[in-house]
Every structure is written in structure tokens, then in C-alpha cells.
Design an enzyme around this catalytic site. Structure first.
Site, short mmCIF file in Angstrom:
data_model
loop_
_atom_site.label_atom_id
_atom_site.label_comp_id
_atom_site.label_asym_id
_atom_site.label_seq_id
_atom_site.Cartn_x
_atom_site.Cartn_y
_atom_site.Cartn_z
CE LYS A 1 -4.14 12.11 -8.79
NZ LYS A 1 -3.11 11.12 -9.17
CE1 TYR B 1 -7.78 11.51 -8.07
CE2 TYR B 1 -8.45 13.51 -9.20
CZ TYR B 1 -7.86 12.26 -9.23
OH TYR B 1 -7.37 11.77 -10.41
N GLY B 2 -8.51 16.71 -5.51
CA GLY B 2 -7.92 17.85 -6.22
C GLY B 2 -6.79 18.48 -5.42
CB ALA B 3 -6.44 19.50 -1.88
CG ASP C 1 -1.82 1.14 1.38
OD1 ASP C 1 -1.69 2.10 0.58
OD2 ASP C 1 -2.69 1.11 2.27
CG ASN D 1 -1.13 4.79 -12.30
OD1 ASN D 1 -1.81 5.51 -13.02
ND2 ASN D 1 -1.56 3.60 -11.88
N1 LIG Z 1 -9.58 7.51 -14.97
C1 LIG Z 1 -9.54 8.79 -15.24
O1 LIG Z 1 -10.42 9.32 -15.91
C2 LIG Z 1 -8.41 9.63 -14.72
C3 LIG Z 1 -8.39 10.99 -15.08
C4 LIG Z 1 -7.32 11.78 -14.64
C5 LIG Z 1 -6.33 11.22 -13.87
N2 LIG Z 1 -6.38 9.89 -13.52
C6 LIG Z 1 -5.28 9.36 -12.72
O2 LIG Z 1 -4.76 8.19 -13.35
C7 LIG Z 1 -4.21 7.32 -12.37
C8 LIG Z 1 -4.73 5.91 -12.57
O3 LIG Z 1 -6.10 5.90 -12.37
P1 LIG Z 1 -7.06 4.74 -12.91
O4 LIG Z 1 -8.25 5.40 -13.40
O5 LIG Z 1 -6.28 3.85 -13.77
O6 LIG Z 1 -7.42 4.01 -11.51
P2 LIG Z 1 -7.91 2.52 -11.18
O7 LIG Z 1 -8.43 1.84 -12.39
O8 LIG Z 1 -8.78 2.63 -9.99
O9 LIG Z 1 -6.57 1.74 -10.77
C9 LIG Z 1 -5.87 2.10 -9.59
C10 LIG Z 1 -4.74 1.13 -9.39
O10 LIG Z 1 -3.98 1.55 -8.26
C11 LIG Z 1 -3.98 0.54 -7.26
N3 LIG Z 1 -3.98 1.25 -5.99
C12 LIG Z 1 -4.93 2.09 -5.51
N4 LIG Z 1 -4.59 2.55 -4.32
C13 LIG Z 1 -3.39 2.01 -4.01
C14 LIG Z 1 -2.53 2.09 -2.89
N5 LIG Z 1 -2.81 2.86 -1.83
N6 LIG Z 1 -1.36 1.41 -2.90
C15 LIG Z 1 -1.05 0.65 -3.97
N7 LIG Z 1 -1.83 0.53 -5.05
C16 LIG Z 1 -3.00 1.19 -5.07
C17 LIG Z 1 -5.18 -0.31 -7.56
O11 LIG Z 1 -5.07 -1.64 -7.11
P3 LIG Z 1 -5.53 -2.06 -5.58
O12 LIG Z 1 -6.86 -1.42 -5.34
O13 LIG Z 1 -5.56 -3.55 -5.59
O14 LIG Z 1 -4.47 -1.52 -4.69
C18 LIG Z 1 -5.15 -0.28 -9.08
O15 LIG Z 1 -4.15 -1.16 -9.57
C19 LIG Z 1 -4.53 7.94 -11.04
O16 LIG Z 1 -3.41 8.65 -10.57
C20 LIG Z 1 -5.67 8.87 -11.35
O17 LIG Z 1 -5.73 9.95 -10.43
C21 LIG Z 1 -7.40 9.10 -13.93
#
Ligand SMILES: NC(=O)c1ccc[n+]([C@@H]2O[C@H](COP(=O)([O-])OP(=O)(O)OC[C@H]3O[C@@H](n4cnc5c(N)ncnc54)[C@H](OP(=O)(O)O)[C@@H]3O)[C@@H](O)[C@H]2O)c1
Lengths: 373, 246
Positions: B177, B173-175, B71, B101
Site C-alpha cells: 500500500k 500489506y503495508g509495503a 483476477d 479497490n
Molecule cells: N476494511 C477495512 O477496515 C479497510 C481499512 C483500510 C483500507 N481498506 C482497503 O479498502 C479496500 C476494500 O477492502 P474491503 O475491506 O472492502 O475488502 P473485502 O470486503 O475483502 O472485499 C474485497 C473485494 O475485492 C475482490 N478481490 C480481492 N482480490 C481480488 C483480485 N485479486 N482480483 C479481483 N478482485 C479481487 C473480492 O472478491 P473476490 O474475492 O471474489 O475476488 C471482493 O469483492 C481494500 O483496498 C483495502 O485495503 C480496508
């Protein structure tokens, strides 16, 4: 021999760069000076090369159950023949019941071991078997079961860095990893590197000097057993990257100094030089990065060929680290250094004060003509 | 898709990230999984982190990358991650790429800051700001070693438009990031001399489980796939690595 005035004291707080840390310097003229340690980069000159050990410290202490007897033992991983993460064969010192608050010397003996005995690590699926009892009943060669990723993941969960009776707080990995720590291969911290921070790396560069690393598997410094301690240091594998070997050659060729952060760096560089490994082998088509095992003991009479300056922790006479200082300083001068350290009540051990020892190289390794400074 | 062996038969033009040693957090879903797959296809050596053991094992099997169950928000896990990295892709002492990420949305359903518990803000900061800070700091030795060997190494912190836009409901989240973006900018200035570049890039909207949690019921067909964003991010990384150090 106990000095008449003053004494060394053990540093008991796990701060890598305590504000009041001091540095005793010995220059080539034999002059001794005491400085605030944070000013150490002021001693680096243009054209010098500072070399540090980037080994990360293993959580080398594991609680285990000796399957045949059902008794608890502490495994202290002490040595390995390679730096490879898939090499799961370790030499280890075993200790009986008790914890780090008991001085290692006073710990109970472990149950008798025989080849084939299994040691289970509670809370994990990890276990090890005794391949052989080495030449001492507490000293065994162990092979861990499972795949390398399983081993490393379980070690990270169950292992603790080796604890010290003189440090009352339990040490975590972040207490014993230097800021440059990378490959987890050291059995005890390469603690001379605790004085490094990123500001000092930048300061080295801004003084016109360079910074490079090697990886050396620093071994256990004490087992609490006089017979075993007499064998220290055990052979230690090391690796010198191509860039580091090239910078050593260039620095020596232009007459700059090689400044070793820690005795492990001295051991690796001098071993490599003695075996011709630092030579430029590119004409032979050989890759510059190489691994070997330092098995030499450095002490009085050692012909150093590479390292001009040693930066080290404060070590009490009689320890293997102190012995290494004799490769840099003749005994009468070293006595003066020891008296000055005791007189100023320097703090010993991993988190203590430091020394900067300059010494002329007795035998130049590189006979090439030196360019102008 | 199963990648057992990296294809090295095509020697016309090696991918700029071939042979790179990379760490990706959050590698079992969405963008992180797409990055792990793309890096493996490019011939990079990869270790990834996520919390759910079964998913980590699955992705490790599928991609041949090293899976680390941890984590990133937990201080106690960070050195364990570095230990497993040092025993896999970091074994030679150098890293070329760290992608922070993994991310927490904060409390869902999203809510105004006035209704956000202090603990929820703390948890978002722990995952999105402190976690990337700690992991980057712990891996800085190998990253700087990578940077000293010629090409800059890169820390890519995955950002969001919520780091700049003041979107109601996106406070935690915004703060976090926004903090991460500024941390990245300062670190980039400080580490340039070490040959380490720190980037903060917004991947844009993507069809992922996180998006669905934040905006349930969105039209998924209209959202870009995470694989497209992964390719764009890696192209940005390759560009920075192609810049010769002065
Ligand atoms: N999706 C969008 O539209 C969007 C837009 C802008 C920015 N982003 C950014 O893109 C990035 C990826 O997002 P996503 O949409 O791909 O998210 P996602 O599908 O929810 O995937 C998140 C991944 O991170 C892991 N994770 C979450 N919390 C964790 C922790 N504390 N420690 C270790 N692993 C953790 C999750 O696995 P586990 O839960 O098993 O740990 C999963 O593998 C993020 O930084 C997000 O802020 C996304």
C-alpha cells in the site's frame, strides 16, 4: 517490380517502439530524409493537430468446430457493420486446419459452409451460426449467440489476436494494443499508432500542437486469398467525437496541418469531410459526435480535403495501404520513396519502420478565410 | 436493494457523478460493493471486477452494473478486463473513473516480515501494486480521452493507514500500500497535463470481511459501515472532477 538495390524486410519482433526504428520523411518540396523515428514529434509544428485511431484490437481469431462436419476451423473476424458492442453479427474469413506458422496463402480450405451451420467455440459456451455465405466460400456472415456480456467475456478468454507468419512469437493483446487503445473494434491493429507513447503526446502539446482521437474499425489487411484480398479494404465503421471534429475545423481555419497517424485516420476523416459530417452542425442543433461507415477507396485521383500529413508503417507496393499513399504522392515521386525505402532496407509490417508523408491538399475543404499564423 | 433503472425524474440538481463511466475493482464485497451501489444510485454507468463468478453475477443482477470475472493480480487477465470495459462502459472511448479497490491482505493470520514467505510478499505486491499499475496503464487511453473532454477523469487508488504507519504484522500489506500511494503521487504529477488525476485515499476502518480476516473478533458494532466510506470517497472524486482544467 523488385527494386534493383536493397529490399524491404519483414519486422518479426513484436516491439512497438524498437530503439532503432526509423522514419522516412517526404516534405512538400519532395525532399526525402531518414531520421530516428523516436524524433518524430520534432516534425510537428505549433498549430498542428495530430489525430490517432483509439480502436483496440479484437482477439479476432477463434478456434472453432464446424458442428455439421466435426472439423476444426479458424474464424477470423473481419468486419462488422457498426461499432456497437451489442452488435454480434460479424463478417468472417474461415481458414482450415493449421496455425499461424503456415502462411495464410498455404492454409487448407475450410469445410463447405451453408446458412444455418453452427460453429462451436471449444472451452466456452459460445457458438455462432452462419447467416449466409457471402460471395466467396471462405467468407461468411456469422451471428454469435448469447448476451453481449457473455459474448465479450468468452471472446476475451478464447480469442487471440490475428497472428502473423512473419512474427514467430505468439502475439498477445498487449503486443497489439496501442497506448491509447479503448473501444475493441479493430480487426487488425491500427499499427501506425505504435509510435505513440505518453511522452510523445506530451511533446505534441508542448510544441503548441494538439492531440485528438477518433475510433475506426481497422479491418483485416490480408486474407491470403487473392480474390478476397482484391476487395480490401472492406467498409469500416468509424466514430468522430465532437471535440475532434471541432479541433479539425479550428486547425484548418487557422492554417494548421492535420497530421493523421495511420491510413485508418485518413479514411475516416476524408470520408467524413466528403459527406459534410465535419461541418459545424451545432446551429442545426445536431450533436457533434457522429458515426458512419467509410466505404471509399483512397488512391491516385482521390481528392483529399482534410489530411495534410500521413504517418504510416512501411508498406510494399501492391498492398491496399500502399495504394492509399497514391492519394498523397504522385506516382513518380512515390517510386522514389519506394526505392529509398528499399535502399535503406526499411522494415515492413506492423512492427516495422515508418514513413511521414507531407502533401499539399489538392482541394481545400474549408473555404473560410485563414487567420494569421 | 434492487436498482433496475436509474431515477432521472428528479431534475432539481443532478448528482455530480450522474452519467459518469466508472470501473471498480473488487466490487462484490465491502467497500467495492458499496461504491458500485452508490455510483449506480448516482446515475453512473459501472463495470466492476472480482474473482468469484457467482458473486459477480449476483451483484450484476442486483445493480445493473457490468460484472467482469477476473483476477487483478494476474497479468493475463488485465487486457481481458479492458476488453470487457471497452465493450460496456468504455464503448464511446472515454472513462471518467477507475477505482483500484481490490486488495490482498497478504498472508493471514498476519505475521512478522521474518515469517513472511517471499511468495506471499510477491502475491501482495501483485494484487495491491502491480495490479492497479497494469489496469491503470491499460485503461489510460480512455481515461485520458475522458480527461480531454472537459472534466478531469480520476483514478482512485484505495489506500490504508498501513501505508504510513509501521504496524508490526502488516508488512506485506503495508509495503504494497505504501508503494501504491507513492505510485499514485508520481502518476498524478505526470498525468495532470492529460486531464487525469490520480488519488490515493485511506477509507479508514470499515466493517468488512477483510477487516474480520485481519483482526478476527473485533467489535463489529463499533466499526463504520463501508457505505459511509464510499460516500466520502465519491465526494472527494466529485470535488476533483468539479475543478475546471487550466
Ligand atoms: N476494511 C477495512 O477496515 C479497510 C481499512 C483500510 C483500507 N481498506 C482497503 O479498502 C479496500 C476494500 O477492502 P474491503 O475491506 O472492502 O475488502 P473485502 O470486503 O475483502 O472485499 C474485497 C473485494 O475485492 C475482490 N478481490 C480481492 N482480490 C481480488 C483480485 N485479486 N482480483 C479481483 N478482485 C479481487 C473480492 O472478491 P473476490 O474475492 O471474489 O475476488 C471482493 O469483492 C481494500 O483496498 C483495502 O485495503 C480496508
Amino acid at each position: 517490380m523488385r527494386p534493383r538495390t536493397g529490399t524491404l524486410v519483414a519486422a518479426g519482433t513484436p516491439a512497438q517502439r524498437p530503439a532503432g526504428a526509423r522514419l522516412l520523411t517526404l516534405d512538400r518540396q519532395g525532399t526525402i530524409t531518414v531520421l530516428p523515428r523516436r524524433d518524430w514529434t520534432g516534425l510537428v509544428w505549433k498549430g498542428d493537430l495530430v489525430v490517432a485511431n483509439d480502436a483496440a484490437t479484437l482477439p479476432a481469431s477463434l478456434r472453432a468446430t464446424h458442428r455439421p462436419s466435426g472439423r476444426a476451423v479458424e474464424i477470423r473476424l473481419a468486419a462488422r457493420r457498426t461499432l456497437r458492442p451489442d452488435d454480434l453479427v460479424f463478417d468472417a474469413v474461415l481458414l482450415g486446419e493449421g496455425d499461424h506458422r503456415t502462411r495464410t496463402e498455404d492454409r487448407a480450405a475450410p469445410p463447405a459452409m451453408a446458412a444455418g451451420d453452427a460453429l462451436a467455440i471449444p472451452g466456452t459456451r459460445l457458438s455462432a451460426s452462419v447467416i449466409e455465405v457471402l460471395d466467396h466460400p471462405r467468407f461468411v456472415r456469422l451471428a454469435f449467440d448469447g448476451s453481449p456480456p457473455e459474448f465479450w467475456s468468452a471472446l476475451g478468454r478464447a480469442g487471440r489476436p490475428v497472428q502473423y507468419a512473419h512474427v514467430p512469437e505468439p502475439l498477445a493483446l498487449w503486443d497489439v494494443w496501442t497506448v491509447i487503445a479503448g473501444p475493441p473494434v479493430a480487426f487488425e491493429p491500427p499499427s501506425a499508432g505504435f509510435l505513440l507513447d505518453w511522452a510523445s503526446v506530451a511533446a505534441i502539446r508542448s510544441r503548441g500542437a494538439d492531440f485528438a482521437t477518433l475510433t475506426h474499425a481497422a479491418g483485416l489487411s490480408s486474407t491470403g486469398d487473392p480474390v478476397l484480398d482484391a476487395r480490401l479494404p472492406l467498409p469500416e465503421p468509424y466514430r468522430i467525437p465532437e471535440r475532434t471534429a471541432a479541433l479539425v475545423r479550428e486547425t484548418r481555419a487557422r492554417g494548421g496541418r492535420i497530421i493523421a497517424i495511420g491510413t485508418t485516420v485518413v479514411r475516416a476523416l476524408e470520408h467524413a469531410a466528403a459527406h459534410g459530417l465535419l461541418e459545424d452542425r451545432s446551429p442545426l442543433g445536431a450533436s457533434g459526435t457522429f458515426a458512419s461507415t467509410a466505404d471509399q477507396r483512397l488512391g491516385s485521383g482521390t481528392q483529399r480535403a482534410v489530411v495534410d500529413v500521413l504517418v504510416s508503417g512501411t508498406h510494399a507496393p501492391g498492398t491496399s495501404h500502399h495504394e492509399l499513399l497514391r492519394a498523397f504522392v504522385p506516382d513518380p515521386l512515390l517510386d522514389r520513396v519506394d526505392r529509398a525505402l528499399a535502399g535503406a532496407r526499411f522494415r515492413t509490417h506492423e512492427f516495422g519502420d515508418s514513413v511521414w508523408i507531407e502533401s499539399r491538399l489538392p482541394s481545400p475543404w474549408n473555404a473560410r478565410p485563414r487567420g494569421p499564423r | 436493494m434492487k436498482i433496475t433503472e436509474v431515477d432521472r425524474t428528479d431534475n432539481s440538481e443532478a448528482h455530480p457523478l450522474a452519467g459518469a463511466r466508472a470501473v471498480v475493482t473488487g466490487g462484490t464485497s465491502g467497500l467495492g460493493l458499496a461504491l458500485v451501489r452508490a455510483l449506480r444510485s448516482a446515475g453512473a454507468e459501472v463495470a466492476f471486477v472480482a474473482r468469484t463468478p457467482a458473486r459477480v453475477a449476483e451483484v450484476a443482477r442486483e445493480t445493473g452494473a457490468t460484472g467482469i470475472v477476473a483476477d487483478v493480480a494476474n497479468k493475463r487477465d488485465v487486457h481481458r478486463i479492458a476488453l470487457e470495459v471497452g465493450a460496456s462502459v468504455g464503448r464511446d472511448g472515454a472513462l471518467d473513473l477507475l477505482v483500484n479497490n481490490a486488495s490482498s491482505l497478504g498472508p493471514v493470520p498476519l505475521r512478522p516480515l521474518g515469517d513472511t514467505d517471499c511468495e506471499d510478499l510477491e502475491a501482495a505486491l501483485a494484487a495491491n501494486l502491480l495490479g492497479p499499475f497494469r489496469l491503470t496503464k491499460t485503461l489510460l487511453g480512455p481515461l485520458a480521452a475522458g480527461g480531454r473532454s472537459g472534466r478531469p477523469s480520476v483514478v482512485l487508488n484505495v489506500s490504508s493507514d498501513a501505508a504510513r504507519g509501521a504496524y508490526p504484522g502488516w508488512g506485506a500489506y503495508g509495503a504494497s500500500k505504501a508503494g501504491l500511494a507513492h505510485l499514485s503521487a508520481i502518476w498524478d504529477a505526470e498525468l495532470a497535463a492529460e486531464g487525469v488525476r490520480v488519488l490515493s485515499i485511506d477509507p479508514g476502518d470499515m466493517d468488512t470481511p477483510l477487516h474480520e480476516r485481519a483482526l478476527p473478533g473485533s467489535d463489529r458494532a463499533s466499526l463504520p459501515r463501508p457505505g459511509e466510506a464510499a460516500r466520502a470517497l465519491l465526494a472527494a472524486v466529485a470535488t476533483v472532477r468539479g475543478q475546471v482544467r487550466s
